[in-house]
Design an enzyme around this catalytic site. Structure first.
Site, PDB file in Angstrom:
ATOM      1  N   GLY A 253       0.637  -1.297   0.291  1.00  0.00           N
ATOM      2  CA  GLY A 253      -0.070  -0.446  -0.201  1.00  0.00           C
ATOM      3  C   GLY A 253       0.925   1.227   0.406  1.00  0.00           C
ATOM      4  O   GLY A 253       0.050   2.079  -0.737  1.00  0.00           O
ATOM      5  N   GLU A 290       3.107   5.692   7.555  1.00  0.00           N
ATOM      6  CA  GLU A 290       4.264   5.924   7.174  1.00  0.00           C
ATOM      7  C   GLU A 290       5.079   7.123   7.559  1.00  0.00           C
ATOM      8  O   GLU A 290       6.432   6.888   7.972  1.00  0.00           O
ATOM      9  CB  GLU A 290       4.215   5.736   5.743  1.00  0.00           C
ATOM     10  CG  GLU A 290       3.337   4.986   5.104  1.00  0.00           C
ATOM     11  CD  GLU A 290       3.555   3.933   5.066  1.00  0.00           C
ATOM     12  OE1 GLU A 290       4.875   3.236   5.860  1.00  0.00           O
ATOM     13  OE2 GLU A 290       3.362   2.494   4.955  1.00  0.00           O
ATOM     14  N   GLU A 312       5.079  -2.089  12.479  1.00  0.00           N
ATOM     15  CA  GLU A 312       3.585  -2.225  12.286  1.00  0.00           C
ATOM     16  C   GLU A 312       2.845  -2.324  12.574  1.00  0.00           C
ATOM     17  O   GLU A 312       1.512  -1.348  12.824  1.00  0.00           O
ATOM     18  CB  GLU A 312       3.599  -3.435  11.441  1.00  0.00           C
ATOM     19  CG  GLU A 312       4.602  -3.020  10.301  1.00  0.00           C
ATOM     20  CD  GLU A 312       4.805  -2.309   9.570  1.00  0.00           C
ATOM     21  OE1 GLU A 312       4.003  -2.018   9.194  1.00  0.00           O
ATOM     22  OE2 GLU A 312       5.986  -2.346   8.428  1.00  0.00           O
TER      23      GLU A 312
END
Ligand code: BES
Ligand code: ZN
Length: 846
Positions: A253, A290, A312
């Site tokens: 993504g 991000e 993550e």
């Protein structure tokens, strides 16, 4: 099984000089890599993959080298251990797998173009240059690139360009960082830039296939996210710039390369004049995710991939914390509760699921670690639990210390827990151990036994599961004061129920706020009390009630008939999250109704029963006066009304289509997919199919394209679905990155199921070659398991996938897939008759 070595134990790189000469036309790369580092012994190894090595020098002397393809290695024997400078020359190719250094393909005004970009996580830096490709092997990098450059092209990298001499672009030396975060990109790019309060340059870059205004939203969110984190982490953003680059071909993504974040275009660029709140939330949280990694992941990196969750899970929690802080009106945590939470609870209930923390060595297994429901959603939930336990102040203090202690280095989960424990005085690590190292989660049963309120925990399974007596340390979050903060034991009595009930004056509840990763099964007494109050609960509690009951029904602990009876109670709710939960359940009822049967007719009537009041209130077209809840509820309710063949909804959708038929992309984004799908289903012709497919090929607006994809695959004629499947391997129509969506929605259409299933079996090797290296490749296997529901399909699934069971990275997915289909087949056999009867009764009664 091969043992995988860690090359960092043999050689510690300190500095890389990378020179790359890239010829797009010939798809060739010549490279020269100079690495200075410390050899721990004379025989060392570096990573390489598909590089043709021409020469290796150690301190100026040519040495022999040996390629060990199985280990992605080049093995060297140095004259001596100690400080060494290696110079390696090599050749390689631009790949077409969206890994390593690869071209993205796109068109502007009918002219075909390319944009070069990189994707190195988890183990593709070795395809670009020889290196110790392990997260712990941090070094500084000097990057120099030459390419077949044309007038008007832009090149970007982690650091700013310092000079360009004879066509070679030189970039400033990086800070100490891991190889998987190195990145660059070049081509014809438009951009918008700004500067944060602290002076960091922020930019958004995209191809000219997009309107300039599509860059604005991302720029604003990126800038404000950086400002938010600088404050929240009390640690400055360490680089001079933060570039956001949209790549037309992208396997994941988005990717947190330090200073140069790359994105799938769908997650960066959007039309500010026609984008739904749902999509805005998604794009904003991806950017914030991000940007969070720039600290958590880039500045401090996991020591090895087994602690991938540390990166993550944390970024996944912070994306919500950040966007909620900078755009409180969007109520973005709602998305966490309607998408991450159920995804985690569903997948984590299947036996064979991975734990959040997993030991891994094989590179193929490393990629298979990226299970979104576990490493992202469950992991984030664990951190939400920690945050609820210690509070934001301790979290911030702990993080500041964690960054200070490990910056430009590496850390493990234990390092984070110790920083948070010091800051909070709570032994966070002990609580988290039971959650991170064990797969699954508990169902807490609350029951009145001999007058006492008794709690017990056991692992919750959907489908076959082997109870191994696992226990968790459960933050109970009860509304009754006599319940302890943590439940560690298998059973626990809270005392005399009548007394407790009288003191509290309200129904007994657990997991208030839904911050902990467990579900609750109340006995009949307690459940009746809850139902008596349920309509007065806040929306989150109602959502939780529905979600828990749905899971219990799937786990065969309660009957689906209870859900059938319950949904109408919530049908008129104005809350988006309640409606979302409600229709997730209603969609499950479709499992029991064969298409075009009498049962389906009854189910459609049930859908009308549940959706009509809200549909009448909201209509199909968004209004300027809509509250957030209205904006988010409308698409869900409209879709349900259309499934229920509500005549007004069908007419409204058709009228909208007619009004917009010359400018379909301008159909209001929130209901666009439903309007187009309605047209395909009710009035579909081959001409319409051609028109929509043409629009799909022409558009560069990812959200419009997704609406078209969803609509086209609803076709109720086999010839059209045949034509769809025939496009699956045509990259000019369907980019490999977007094939997943096409495949899934074709498979999920009963008329397309056989076609899509045949296609994937016949073209498995092609699929592996094309997208086999993607982090979410296994989602193909998962999607099939999500759809199949008959014993015949189960047998076919086994026949096809069992021979692949021992493929690294696929084992877990195949095993779980079989379990998932088996449990669904059993569920349908057990519940179909009663559920359909309950639906017929509910319809008759209304
Ligand atoms: N680091 C990942 C992307 C990644 C993972 C690339 C594994 C290659 C292998 C990135 O931070 C990420 O999590 N991306 C998500 C998007 C997101 C915001 C949840 C993705 O790609 O799905
Ligand atoms: Zn991430």
């Amino acid at each position: 099984m091969t043992a995988f070595e860690h090359f960092y134990q043999l050689f510690e790189p300190e500095h890389y000089q990378l020179f790359l000469d890239i010829d797009r036309a010939a798809k060739q790369i010549s490279g020269k890599t100079t690495i200075t580092g410390i050899a721990k012994q004379a025989t060392i190894a570096l990573h390489q993959k598909d590089l043709t090595i021409q020469s290796v020098q150690a301190d100026g002397v040519a040495i022999d080298f040996h390629i060990d393809a199985d280990q992605d290695a080049i093995r060297l024997t140095l004259p001596k251990a100690g400080k060494t400078t290696l110079v390696i020359t090599y050749q390689t190719n631009l790949t077409d797998t969206m890994m390593g250094i690869y071209p993205s393909y796109y068109e502007v005004d009918g002219v075909k173009k390319q944009l070069i970009g990189t994707q190195f996580e988890t183990n593709s830096a070795r395809q670009a240059f020889p290196c110790v490709d392990e997260p712990e092997a941090k070094a500084t990098f000097d990057l120099a690139i030459r390419f077949d450059e044309q007038e008007g092209e832009t090149i970007l990298a982690n650091m700013p360009e310092t000079k360009c001499v004879e066509g070679v672009h030189y970039f400033d030396t990086t800070v100490k960082m891991s190889t998987y975060l190195v990145a660059f990109g070049f081509g014809e790019l438009q951009s918008k830039t700004t500067t944060t309060k602290s002076g960091v340059k922020v930019g958004v870059f995209g191809t000219y296939a997009h309107a300039a205004k599509e860059l604005d939203f991302g720029l604003d969110i990126a800038k404000r996210s950086i400002e938010f984190y600088e404050d929240f982490f009390q640690t400055p953003y360490p680089l001079p710039h933060s570039w956001q680059l949209g790549l037309p071909d992208f396997s994941a993504g988005a990717m947190e390369n330090w200073g140069l974040i790359t994105y799938r275009e769908a997650y960066l660029l959007l039309d500010p004049d026609n984008t739904s709140l749902t999509t805005k939330r998604v794009v904003a949280t991806v950017i914030a995710h991000e940007v969070a990694h720039q600290w958590f992941g880039d500045l401090v990196t996991m020591k090895w991939w087994d602690d991938l969750w540390l990166n993550e899970s944390f970024a996944n929690m912070m994306e919500y914390v950040c966007i909620d802080a900078i755009e409180p009106e969007w109520h973005v945590w709602e998305s966490f509760h309607t998408s991450d939470v159920p995804a985690a609870l569903l997948r984590d209930a299947t036996d064979g699921v991975q734990s959040v923390h997993v030991a891994v060595e094989d590179p193929a297994e490393v990629d298979a670690l990226f299970d979104a429901a576990i490493v992202y959603a469950k992991g984030a939930r664990m951190l939400v639990m920690v945050r609820a336990l210690i509070g934001d102040e301790a979290l911030r203090t702990g993080l500041k210390a964690y960054f200070a202690a490990h910056q430009y280095g590496n850390a493990t989960g234990a390092d984070l827990w110790s920083a948070l424990a010091t800051a909070s005085g709570i032994d966070v690590g002990a609580v988290m151990h039971s959650w991170l190292e064990q797969p699954g989660y508990p169902v807490v049963k609350a029951a009145v036994v001999n007058g006492e309120l008794v709690l017990s925990q056991e692992q919750f399974f959907i489908g076959d599961g082997k109870d191994q007596g696992r226990l968790w340390q459960i933050p109970l979050a009860s509304n009754y004061a006599s319940a302890p903060e943590l439940m560690k034991e298998a059973t626990l009595s809270l005392g005399d129920y009548a007394t407790l009930r009288a003191e509290a004056g309200e129904a007994f509840r657990l997991n208030v706020g839904n911050n902990s990763h467990f579900i609750v099964q109340y006995d009949a007494t307690l459940w009746q009390e809850i139902l008596g109050e349920a309509t007065t609960f806040d929306a989150l509690s109602q959502l939780q009630l529905l979600q828990d009951l749905r899971l219990l029904a799937n786990g065969r602990k309660v009957s689906f008939t209870e859900l059938v009876a319950l949904l109408p109670e919530f049908a008129d709710s104005p809350s988006a999250i309640v409606n979302q939960a409600l229709y997730v359940i209603a969609e499950e009822f479709q499992l029991f109704a064969t298409p075009d049967s009498d049962e389906e007719t009854q189910l459609k009537a049930y859908y009308r029963l549940v959706s009509t009041a809200n549909y009448t209130r909201l209509g199909m077209t968004p209004k300027a006066t809509d509250a957030n809840d209205d904006q988010l509820t409308r698409p869900v309710v409209a879709k349900a009304a259309l499934f229920g063949e509500n005549a007004a909804a069908i007419a409204d959708a058709h009228n909208l289509f007619t009004a917009y038929q010359e400018k379909l992309s301008q159909l209001p984004a929130a209901i666009r997919a439903s309007v187009l799908a309605n047209e395909v289903k009710q009035y579909g012709t081959e001409a319409l199919f051609e028109k929509l497919l043409h629009a799909y090929r022409q558009s560069s607006d990812a959200s419009f394209k997704q609406s078209l994809q969803l609509a086209i695959t609803q076709a109720n004629e086999s010839v059209i679905l045949d034509a769809v499947v025939a496009k699956f391997q045509d990259a000019d129509t369907i980019k490999p990155q977007d094939l997943r969506g096409w495949f899934y929605s074709t498979l999920a259409n009963p008329l397309g199921e056989q076609l899509a299933w045949d296609w994937i079996r016949n073209n498995w090797q092609w699929l592996l070659d094309t997208v086999g290296g993607d982090m979410s490749f296994t989602s193909y296997i998962q999607m099939i398991a999500r759809v199949f529901r008959t014993p015949e399909r189960l047998a076919e699934y086994k026949e096809f996938f069992e021979p692949k069971l021992h493929t690294p990275g696929l084992t877990r997915e195949i095993t779980m897939g079989i379990n998932v289909i088996e449990s669904r087949v059993a569920l349908i056999a057990a519940e179909q008759t009663a559920t359909n009867a309950a639906i017929a009764t509910a319809v008759k009664r209304a």
